[in-house]
Design an enzyme around this catalytic site. Structure first.
Site, short mmCIF file in Angstrom:
data_model
loop_
_atom_site.label_atom_id
_atom_site.label_comp_id
_atom_site.label_asym_id
_atom_site.label_seq_id
_atom_site.Cartn_x
_atom_site.Cartn_y
_atom_site.Cartn_z
N ASP A 11 107.42 23.48 65.48
CA ASP A 11 107.26 22.02 65.50
C ASP A 11 106.47 21.58 64.26
O ASP A 11 105.38 21.03 64.36
CB ASP A 11 106.57 21.54 66.79
CG ASP A 11 105.17 22.13 66.97
OD1 ASP A 11 104.35 21.50 67.69
OD2 ASP A 11 104.87 23.19 66.36
N ASP A 16 102.84 25.47 61.19
CA ASP A 16 104.22 25.95 61.34
C ASP A 16 104.86 26.13 59.96
O ASP A 16 105.55 27.11 59.69
CB ASP A 16 105.07 24.94 62.11
CG ASP A 16 104.54 24.61 63.49
OD1 ASP A 16 103.59 23.80 63.58
OD2 ASP A 16 105.06 25.16 64.47
N PHE A 167 97.27 23.31 72.95
CA PHE A 167 98.28 22.27 72.78
C PHE A 167 99.69 22.73 73.17
O PHE A 167 100.37 22.07 73.96
CB PHE A 167 98.27 21.78 71.32
CG PHE A 167 99.28 20.70 71.04
CD1 PHE A 167 100.50 21.02 70.47
CD2 PHE A 167 99.01 19.38 71.34
CE1 PHE A 167 101.44 20.03 70.22
CE2 PHE A 167 99.94 18.38 71.09
CZ PHE A 167 101.17 18.71 70.53
N ASN A 168 100.17 23.83 72.61
CA ASN A 168 101.57 24.23 72.83
C ASN A 168 101.88 24.45 74.30
O ASN A 168 102.94 24.07 74.81
CB ASN A 168 101.89 25.50 72.04
CG ASN A 168 101.96 25.27 70.55
OD1 ASN A 168 102.16 24.12 70.12
ND2 ASN A 168 101.78 26.31 69.77
O1 RIB Z 1 97.06 24.74 69.19
C1 RIB Z 1 97.66 25.00 67.96
C2 RIB Z 1 99.14 24.79 68.02
O2 RIB Z 1 99.42 23.42 68.27
C3 RIB Z 1 99.86 25.10 66.69
O3 RIB Z 1 101.14 25.59 66.96
C4 RIB Z 1 99.94 23.76 66.01
O4 RIB Z 1 101.06 23.66 65.14
C5 RIB Z 1 100.16 22.87 67.19
O5 RIB Z 1 101.53 22.91 67.50
CA CA Z 2 103.09 24.58 65.93
#
Ligand code: RIB
Ligand code: CA
Length: 323
Positions: A11, A16, A167-168
């Site tokens: 993403d 990335d 986050f992911n």
């Molecule tokens: O927590 C870090 C992740 O969340 C990484 O993949 C960054 O690109 C965001 O997507």
């Molecule tokens: Ca990412």
């Protein structure tokens, strides 16, 4: 030397983008394609960014397929605060000259798995939505997946999402649960290791002097590092590139096998990755979890990537990018 066949699902997103640069510069990896996820920004923006990175690198030969526009069940939750309105604010990337794959990300991944003569490593560095749908829709292809080397979660420290979650995983916890219970071997590069695998603010000049690709990495680190510098960090965590670095040189990392489960019900911990670090709960280990890294050697690997990626530049004239 047999290259490791991989499919990247990402993403972009600054980290990335650095992961893509590292992957496309490595002689050890065969990037079969890049698919995009809705995460750091909307799917349209992350897709354009993935295409822009490939165009900048002169790699129109790398097919890009667009993924799902929203998580399985949870609402879209983007990270413009970290990656900007475009999802890749800061550096100027060229307009992509080749069209997207006509297939959606999941159909594209399935075809690549079908076509491959050997098991393929999936490398997701965003929310796991596309990967979960692939596993649900094509269960017969699970046998063609060697491993899933992902950036996500944290078992010991920190969060970059809401509450105790990363986050992911937080963006699509139900997809993460499908992936972590799939039985496919997982390598989890969570915040426990990625927060400390950084490009030092004092090291950016090295990248700036390492050719046009190195300068792009420096520009990406400049923008992505703003927030971290403001709160006193000494470097920019290159979260996603830890997945690729692990595939290139696993000795860069200290890993531990453990059972990792996704919390799907906690009011404050929804989307957290609960790791049984010492195996006290008696559950079978399903993940190899990164706990520490050799940061200096990681930075050297990234610096070399700049030079390696330069070699790819200029291939654009020879390839259409559709395959
Ligand atoms: O927590 C870090 C992740 O969340 C990484 O993949 C960054 O690109 C965001 O997507
Ligand atoms: Ca990412």
């Amino acid at each position: 030397m047999n290259k490791i066949p991989i499919l990247m699902d990402c993403d972009p997103g600054h980290d990335d983008a650095i992961a893509i640069i590292l992957a496309l510069s490595s002689e050890k990896l065969n990037v079969l394609g890049i698919t995009t996820a809705c995460g750091n920004q909307t799917i349209e923006k992350t897709t354009k960014n993935a295409q822009g990175i490939c165009e900048f690198l002169g790699r129109r030969d790398v097919p890009v397929a667009q993924g799902r526009k929203a998580p399985l069940l949870t609402p879209v939750y983007t990270a413009g605060i970290a990656h900007g309105e475009s999802g890749l604010d800061g550096p100027q990337l060229p307009e992509p000259a080749v069209p997207l794959q006509e297939e959606s990300a999941v159909v594209f991944m399935a075809r690549k798995l079908e076509e491959s003569g050997e098991p393929v490593t999936l490398v997701p560095t965003g929310p796991l939505t596309n990967i979960a749908v692939l596993l649900l829709c094509y269960p017969h292809l699970i046998q063609k997946i060697d491993r899933i080397v992902l950036m996500g979660g944290s078992v010991v420290s920190g969060c970059s999402g809401r509450g105790a979650s990363e986050f992911n995983i937080m963006v699509d916890p139900y997809a993460a649960d499908i992936v972590f219970t799939s039985g496919i071997p997982i390598v989890m590069m969570g915040l426990d290791v990625t927060n400390f695998t950084t490009i030092g603010f004092d090291e950016k000049e090295k990248f700036r002097r390492a050719g046009r690709v190195g300068a792009l990495v420096a520009d990406l680190a400049d923008y992505f590092g703003r927030g971290f510098e403001m709160v006193g960090w000494c470097g920019v965590p290159v979260h996603d590139a830890c997945t690729i670095a692990y595939l290139i040189d696993p000795t860069l990392f200290t890993m531990r096998e453990m059972n990792v489960r996704i919390d799907l019900s906690g009011e404050f911990t929804m989307g957290s990755t609960v790791g049984d670090s010492y195996g006290v709960e008696g559950r079978e280990a399903n993940a190899l979890v990164g706990l520490a890294s050799d940061r200096e050697r990681f930075v050297e690997l990234l610096l070399g990537a700049g030079a390696g990626a330069e070699k790819g530049a200029g291939r654009n004239e020879q390839n259409s990018g559709l395959n």
